[in-house]
Design a protein around this motif. Structure first.
Motif, mmCIF file in Angstrom:
data_model
loop_
_atom_site.group_PDB
_atom_site.id
_atom_site.type_symbol
_atom_site.label_atom_id
_atom_site.label_comp_id
_atom_site.label_asym_id
_atom_site.label_seq_id
_atom_site.Cartn_x
_atom_site.Cartn_y
_atom_site.Cartn_z
ATOM 1 N N THR A 2 26.543 88.702 -14.754
ATOM 2 C CA THR A 2 27.819 88.051 -15.063
ATOM 3 C C THR A 2 28.219 88.642 -16.638
ATOM 4 N N TYR A 35 36.478 75.521 -12.652
ATOM 5 C CA TYR A 35 36.418 75.204 -11.246
ATOM 6 C C TYR A 35 35.312 74.302 -11.125
ATOM 7 N N GLN A 37 32.820 72.880 -7.935
ATOM 8 C CA GLN A 37 32.285 73.395 -6.383
ATOM 9 C C GLN A 37 31.329 72.569 -5.675
ATOM 10 N N LYS A 40 28.792 73.939 -0.183
ATOM 11 C CA LYS A 40 29.369 74.348 1.116
ATOM 12 C C LYS A 40 30.850 74.205 1.074
ATOM 13 N N LYS A 41 31.523 74.036 0.030
ATOM 14 C CA LYS A 41 32.923 74.153 -0.291
ATOM 15 C C LYS A 41 33.512 75.106 -1.097
ATOM 16 N N PRO A 42 34.802 75.575 -1.027
ATOM 17 C CA PRO A 42 35.170 76.590 -1.930
ATOM 18 C C PRO A 42 35.507 75.844 -3.319
ATOM 19 N N PRO A 43 35.374 76.717 -4.080
ATOM 20 C CA PRO A 43 35.899 76.268 -5.702
ATOM 21 C C PRO A 43 37.204 75.610 -5.936
ATOM 22 N N GLU A 58 44.861 70.280 -13.202
ATOM 23 C CA GLU A 58 45.027 69.813 -11.478
ATOM 24 C C GLU A 58 44.804 68.399 -11.191
ATOM 25 N N LEU A 88 28.367 72.025 -8.837
ATOM 26 C CA LEU A 88 28.440 73.059 -9.573
ATOM 27 C C LEU A 88 29.850 73.384 -10.359
ATOM 28 N N LEU A 90 31.948 75.673 -12.354
ATOM 29 C CA LEU A 90 32.112 77.280 -12.667
ATOM 30 C C LEU A 90 33.118 77.321 -13.674
ATOM 31 N N LEU A 105 39.155 87.002 -10.960
ATOM 32 C CA LEU A 105 38.486 86.085 -11.547
ATOM 33 C C LEU A 105 37.053 86.669 -11.784
ATOM 34 N N PHE A 107 33.376 85.100 -12.622
ATOM 35 C CA PHE A 107 33.034 83.665 -12.707
ATOM 36 C C PHE A 107 31.599 83.902 -13.744
ATOM 37 N N GLY A 108 31.262 82.947 -14.276
ATOM 38 C CA GLY A 108 30.129 82.633 -14.648
ATOM 39 C C GLY A 108 29.065 81.999 -13.738
ATOM 40 N N ASN A 109 27.754 82.099 -14.011
ATOM 41 C CA ASN A 109 26.783 81.492 -13.357
ATOM 42 C C ASN A 109 27.067 80.033 -12.944
ATOM 43 N N ARG A 112 24.953 73.514 -13.050
ATOM 44 C CA ARG A 112 24.666 72.557 -11.764
ATOM 45 C C ARG A 112 24.445 71.147 -12.342
ATOM 46 N N GLN B 33 42.841 87.710 -2.317
ATOM 47 C CA GLN B 33 41.565 88.495 -2.917
ATOM 48 C C GLN B 33 40.424 88.043 -1.994
ATOM 49 N N TYR B 35 36.249 87.144 -2.327
ATOM 50 C CA TYR B 35 34.918 86.934 -2.897
ATOM 51 C C TYR B 35 33.892 86.909 -2.085
ATOM 52 N N HIS B 42 27.382 82.877 -7.697
ATOM 53 C CA HIS B 42 28.781 82.333 -8.025
ATOM 54 C C HIS B 42 29.599 83.386 -7.357
ATOM 55 N N PRO B 43 30.811 83.034 -7.192
ATOM 56 C CA PRO B 43 31.754 84.076 -6.621
ATOM 57 C C PRO B 43 31.975 85.387 -7.274
ATOM 58 N N PHE B 88 34.899 84.198 0.806
ATOM 59 C CA PHE B 88 35.917 83.400 0.335
ATOM 60 C C PHE B 88 37.246 84.498 0.370
ATOM 61 N N PHE B 99 41.749 79.006 -2.927
ATOM 62 C CA PHE B 99 40.523 79.587 -2.222
ATOM 63 C C PHE B 99 40.553 79.150 -0.831
ATOM 64 N N GLY B 100 40.227 80.101 0.170
ATOM 65 C CA GLY B 100 39.925 79.707 1.445
ATOM 66 C C GLY B 100 38.860 78.905 1.655
ATOM 67 N N THR B 101 38.660 78.031 2.833
ATOM 68 C CA THR B 101 37.369 77.309 3.348
ATOM 69 C C THR B 101 36.059 78.112 3.087
#
Lengths: 116, 109
Positions: A2, A35, A37, A40-43, A58, A88, A90, A105, A107-109, A112, B33, B35, B42-43, B88, B99-101
């Motif tokens: 990235t 972000y 994360q 098993k969840k979205p960012p 936020e 994580l 991001l 977007l 993203f970086g790696n 953690r 979008q 991903y 990463h995404p 995603f 973002f979606g789930t």
């Protein structure tokens, strides 16, 4: 690979520690993001900087403190974190664009983070 | 509040089978979008759709944006082991970008 570089890759910290996460990009992007994360969840968006100014927070707890020293760098200062903050983290960057068509977007790696 | 749901949450397919993930928003989106996030990664941005009813293809991947701009789909034809990861969708509604789930795809060789 990235073009957004994040350091460190891994971080273990105690609840009384102060640490910082760093992010760097040289793509000329004027929007930068943090972000969070969980597995098993979205960012989840935390902060957005546009032209080095904080434009979105936020409702993130004050133990997370972002900083954008210049257009290429983004930091996240951590203090008095809780174990549930382990995740994580991001960093991402993008061009600023009209809302009807968002710039992708990059993203970086990620870092953690484990809070003990 | 705004929610962008994806189904299924998990999908296991035999290599060579097709795969589809669906993205549904409770409000109209100005764009969508997609991903892909590999395990431990990463995404990575795949594509953006802006117009109602838009369809775009990238090799074995086909992306659609619904006529009402409230849903989208990603279809992969003849999956390969390199397709493994979580997909995603992400869309903008007003000032918010969500973002979606996510759908986690496992491909069995």
């Amino acid at each position: 690979d990235t073009e957004v570089t994040q350091t460190p890759k891994h971080l273990v910290m105690g609840m009384t520690n102060k640490k910082s996460l760093k992010c760097e990009q040289h793509m000329g992007h004027r929007a930068m993001y943090w972000y969070k994360q969980k597995a098993k969840k979205p960012p989840e968006l935390m902060f957005v900087y546009s032209y080095e100014k904080l434009s979105i927070n936020e409702s993130v707890p004050s133990r997370f403190s972002p900083e954008c020293p210049n257009s290429s760098l983004l930091n996240l200062h951590l203090h008095a974190l809780q174990p549930e903050d382990s995740a994580l983290y991001l960093c991402a960057s993008s061009h600023l664009s009209p809302r009807v068509s968002d710039s992708p977007l990059h993203f970086g790696n990620g870092t953690r983070l484990t809070v003990t | 509040g705004q929610q962008v749901m994806q189904i299924p949450q998990y999908q296991h397919v035999q290599e060579g089978e097709d795969f589809t993930t669906y993205c549904n928003s409770s409000t109209t989106l100005s764009n969508i979008q997609w991903y892909k996030q590999r395990p431990g990664g990463h995404p990575v941005f795949l594509i953006q759709l802006v117009k109602s009813g838009e369809v775009k293809k990238q090799k074995r991947l086909t992306f659609q944006f619904g006529e009402a701009k409230k849903n989208s789909s990603l279809h992969i034809t003849a999956t390969q082991t390199t397709d493994v990861g979580t997909y995603f969708c992400a869309g903008r509604s007003g000032n918010q970008f969500y973002f979606g789930t996510g759908t986690s795809l496992t491909v069995i060789p």
